[in-house]
Design a protein around this motif. Structure first.
Motif, PDB file in Angstrom:
ATOM      1  N   UNK A  74       0.845  -1.214   0.000  1.00 48.88           N
ATOM      2  CA  UNK A  74       0.000   0.000   0.000  1.00 48.88           C
ATOM      3  C   UNK A  74       0.872   1.252   0.000  1.00 48.88           C
ATOM      4  N   UNK A  75       1.931   1.208   0.838  1.00 48.56           N
ATOM      5  CA  UNK A  75       2.789   2.393   0.932  1.00 48.56           C
ATOM      6  C   UNK A  75       3.450   2.680  -0.416  1.00 48.56           C
ATOM      7  N   UNK A  76       3.834   1.615  -1.096  1.00 43.12           N
ATOM      8  CA  UNK A  76       4.516   1.788  -2.394  1.00 43.12           C
ATOM      9  C   UNK A  76       3.644   2.535  -3.392  1.00 43.12           C
ATOM     10  N   UNK A  77       2.325   2.414  -3.225  1.00 41.17           N
ATOM     11  CA  UNK A  77       1.416   3.117  -4.153  1.00 41.17           C
ATOM     12  C   UNK A  77       1.584   4.642  -4.063  1.00 41.17           C
ATOM     13  N   UNK A  78       2.127   5.104  -2.911  1.00 43.35           N
ATOM     14  CA  UNK A  78       2.350   6.549  -2.743  1.00 43.35           C
ATOM     15  C   UNK A  78       3.737   6.955  -3.249  1.00 43.35           C
ATOM     16  N   UNK A  79       4.450   6.061  -3.914  1.00 41.23           N
ATOM     17  CA  UNK A  79       5.802   6.355  -4.403  1.00 41.23           C
ATOM     18  C   UNK A  79       5.872   6.194  -5.904  1.00 41.23           C
ATOM     19  N   UNK A  80       7.046   6.270  -6.517  1.00 38.74           N
ATOM     20  CA  UNK A  80       8.327   6.570  -5.872  1.00 38.74           C
ATOM     21  C   UNK A  80       8.480   8.072  -5.612  1.00 38.74           C
ATOM     22  N   UNK A  81       9.462   8.447  -4.805  1.00 37.29           N
ATOM     23  CA  UNK A  81       9.620   9.861  -4.473  1.00 37.29           C
ATOM     24  C   UNK A  81      10.391  10.629  -5.550  1.00 37.29           C
ATOM     25  N   UNK A 104       7.880  12.298   1.305  1.00 36.92           N
ATOM     26  CA  UNK A 104       8.405  13.626   0.999  1.00 36.92           C
ATOM     27  C   UNK A 104       7.322  14.405   0.273  1.00 36.92           C
ATOM     28  N   UNK A 105       6.978  15.578   0.818  1.00 39.11           N
ATOM     29  CA  UNK A 105       5.884  16.379   0.245  1.00 39.11           C
ATOM     30  C   UNK A 105       6.321  17.818   0.037  1.00 39.11           C
ATOM     31  N   UNK A 106       5.726  18.463  -0.961  1.00 41.55           N
ATOM     32  CA  UNK A 106       5.923  19.899  -1.108  1.00 41.55           C
ATOM     33  C   UNK A 106       4.992  20.571  -0.118  1.00 41.55           C
ATOM     34  N   UNK A 107       5.328  21.800   0.322  1.00 45.37           N
ATOM     35  CA  UNK A 107       4.427  22.446   1.281  1.00 45.37           C
ATOM     36  C   UNK A 107       3.297  23.191   0.580  1.00 45.37           C
ATOM     37  N   UNK A 108       3.301  23.150  -0.736  1.00 43.06           N
ATOM     38  CA  UNK A 108       2.218  23.746  -1.520  1.00 43.06           C
ATOM     39  C   UNK A 108       0.933  22.939  -1.303  1.00 43.06           C
ATOM     40  N   UNK A 109      -0.145  23.538  -0.753  1.00 44.59           N
ATOM     41  CA  UNK A 109      -1.341  22.784  -0.369  1.00 44.59           C
ATOM     42  C   UNK A 109      -1.972  21.980  -1.516  1.00 44.59           C
ATOM     43  N   UNK A 110      -1.887  22.475  -2.762  1.00 45.39           N
ATOM     44  CA  UNK A 110      -2.520  21.765  -3.872  1.00 45.39           C
ATOM     45  C   UNK A 110      -1.909  20.376  -4.045  1.00 45.39           C
ATOM     46  N   UNK A 111      -0.559  20.350  -4.049  1.00 48.49           N
ATOM     47  CA  UNK A 111       0.069  19.046  -4.273  1.00 48.49           C
ATOM     48  C   UNK A 111      -0.193  18.109  -3.104  1.00 48.49           C
ATOM     49  N   UNK A 112      -0.374  18.663  -1.913  1.00 46.11           N
ATOM     50  CA  UNK A 112      -0.659  17.801  -0.768  1.00 46.11           C
ATOM     51  C   UNK A 112      -1.974  17.070  -0.997  1.00 46.11           C
ATOM     52  N   UNK A 113      -3.016  17.779  -1.413  1.00 50.05           N
ATOM     53  CA  UNK A 113      -4.302  17.101  -1.541  1.00 50.05           C
ATOM     54  C   UNK A 113      -4.288  16.109  -2.699  1.00 50.05           C
ATOM     55  N   UNK A 114      -3.460  16.394  -3.739  1.00 49.34           N
ATOM     56  CA  UNK A 114      -3.378  15.419  -4.841  1.00 49.34           C
ATOM     57  C   UNK A 114      -2.734  14.113  -4.376  1.00 49.34           C
ATOM     58  N   UNK A 115      -1.563  14.250  -3.725  1.00 51.73           N
ATOM     59  CA  UNK A 115      -0.839  13.030  -3.347  1.00 51.73           C
ATOM     60  C   UNK A 115      -1.532  12.297  -2.212  1.00 51.73           C
ATOM     61  N   UNK A 116      -2.327  13.017  -1.412  1.00 52.35           N
ATOM     62  CA  UNK A 116      -2.887  12.385  -0.209  1.00 52.35           C
ATOM     63  C   UNK A 116      -3.862  11.253  -0.521  1.00 52.35           C
ATOM     64  N   UNK A 117      -4.350  11.199  -1.760  1.00 57.00           N
ATOM     65  CA  UNK A 117      -5.283  10.106  -2.112  1.00 57.00           C
ATOM     66  C   UNK A 117      -4.617   8.738  -1.993  1.00 57.00           C
ATOM     67  N   UNK A 118      -3.335   8.663  -2.301  1.00 55.50           N
ATOM     68  CA  UNK A 118      -2.647   7.376  -2.183  1.00 55.50           C
ATOM     69  C   UNK A 118      -2.042   7.179  -0.793  1.00 55.50           C
ATOM     70  N   UNK A 119      -2.063   8.233   0.011  1.00 50.67           N
ATOM     71  CA  UNK A 119      -1.408   8.151   1.320  1.00 50.67           C
ATOM     72  C   UNK A 119      -2.389   7.747   2.414  1.00 50.67           C
ATOM     73  N   UNK A 120      -3.608   8.266   2.302  1.00 51.78           N
ATOM     74  CA  UNK A 120      -4.549   8.051   3.406  1.00 51.78           C
ATOM     75  C   UNK A 120      -5.913   7.604   2.888  1.00 51.78           C
ATOM     76  N   UNK A 121      -6.623   6.826   3.729  1.00 53.27           N
ATOM     77  CA  UNK A 121      -7.996   6.439   3.388  1.00 53.27           C
ATOM     78  C   UNK A 121      -8.918   7.638   3.508  1.00 53.27           C
ATOM     79  N   UNK A 122      -8.471   8.643   4.250  1.00 52.58           N
ATOM     80  CA  UNK A 122      -9.260   9.868   4.410  1.00 52.58           C
ATOM     81  C   UNK A 122      -8.389  11.055   3.981  1.00 52.58           C
TER      82      UNK A 122
END
Ligand code: GA4
Length: 333
Positions: A74-81, A104-122
């Motif tokens: 599951x974690x690998x789905x949020x990669x590679x960095x 590893x995340x950018x602090x730009x809020x847009x990219x956070x919400x994009x990548x978060x789909x593979x990181x968290x169930x919520x």
């Protein structure tokens, strides 16, 4: 080119007094003096009474714990960095390895919400936790940078903080997880904890300096972070989940013309417990020019570094290995 080195001062002081811990709620004029002293002597200090609500820290920590507990697939789905996302053991792109997994995340809020789909169930909950944490820690970083400017008697006290407050700031956020290195099979024969720290430590994240302006690091109650005082002498940083570790980065060393030193540090994975750190790296926008402030250059202290953009520096950092000294490539000839 001889770069000024406060290492002698650093090793003598650390042996005598331990690493600096600064109470941010103290008298401002005293606090700024302590910060300047710590940056000159160590390039490192801890801050307490920083004002970040416990709840914001706890929510971010829980998101990190939940993510790293997931199965590897599951974690690998949020990669590679490349450059953002989940990574395991590989650090950067030039063969560096460590006993660490990370996000590893950018602090730009847009990219956070994009990548978060593979990181968290919520993903919304994850994005909120990250955004709130970054916003709060950025404020602490800006406050410290303003105290630094005041302590250095630079007329514009926002000269450093404006770099990381910029909407185009290239700041990063990193969650590091150093899994425990011992398996249950080791219990019968394993030595006591203090011995274990020396015998069984493995490199989690190798020796390096941070390229950015300022790093704000918080970890759980497990040790592992060490800073280098001078060649070969490593000082363990006692863990304190209520404090933030402040680490001077390469860009700050340049801005202060070598008066503040970017500190070399590393993390060991060395205990029965996993260590998790949450790290904010305050960086300028890619197009920003980095060069020593005019106030830091005098006939006695001539300008050490040539001007460069943050993009140029970043490119150099990624073309080199973790432990390489990148600033050597930017000194005046
Ligand atoms: C060190 C500080 C930050 O963690 C980081 C790291 C980056 C990475 O892990 O991708 C780098 C490393 C860091 C410095 C040199 C290059 C880039 C790995 C590496 C070998 C995210 C950063 O900005 O620089």
């Amino acid at each position: 080119m001889v770069v000024p080195s406060p290492t002698k001062n650093r090793s003598v002081k650390a042996r005598a007094t331990g690493l600096p811990i600064i109470d941010l709620s103290g008298d401002r004029s005293h606090v700024r003096e302590l910060i300047v002293e710590a940056c000159e002597d160590y390039g490192f200090f801890k801050v307490i009474n920083h004002g970040v609500p416990k709840e914001i820290i706890a929510r971010m920590e829980q998101e990190g714990v939940d993510f790293f507990e997931k199965p590897a697939s599951k974690k690998k789905q949020a990669g590679p960095p490349n450059p953002f996302g989940y990574g395991s053991k590989n650090i950067g792109f030039n063969g560096d390895m460590g006993e660490v997994e990370y996000l590893l995340l950018h602090t730009n809020p847009v990219s956070i919400s994009q990548s978060s789909k593979t990181i968290s169930n919520d993903p919304t909950k994850f994005s909120c936790a990250v955004n709130d944490y970054i916003e709060a820690v950025r404020e602490v970083a800006c406050e410290i940078l303003e105290l630094m400017a005041e302590g250095l008697w630079v007329p514009d006290k926002t000269v450093f903080s404006s770099l990381i407050r910029d909407v185009d700031s290239d700041s990063l956020f990193r969650l590091n997880h150093y899994p425990p290195i011992n398996t249950c099979n080791d219990w019968d024969t394993s030595p006591s904890l203090p011995q274990l720290q020396f015998q069984n430590s493995r490199l989690g994240f190798g020796e390096h300096s941070d390229p950015q302006v300022l790093t704000i690091l918080r970890s759980n109650n497990v040790g592992g972070l060490q800073i280098s005082l001078d060649n070969g002498v490593w000082v363990p940083v006692p863990p304190d989940p209520t404090a933030f570790c402040v680490i001077v980065g390469d860009a700050m060393q340049v801005l202060t013309n070598g008066r503040f030193m970017s500190v070399r540090h590393r993390a060991l994975a060395n205990s029965f417990m996993g260590r998790m750190s949450m790290v904010y790296f305050g960086a300028p926008p890619l197009h920003a020019w980095i060069s020593p402030l005019p106030e830091m250059v005098t006939p006695q202290k001539p300008c050490i570094y040539r001007p460069f953009t943050w993009a140029e520096y970043k490119k150099a950092a990624y073309s080199l290995q973790l432990g390489d000294n990148r600033l050597n490539h930017f000194t005046r000839r």
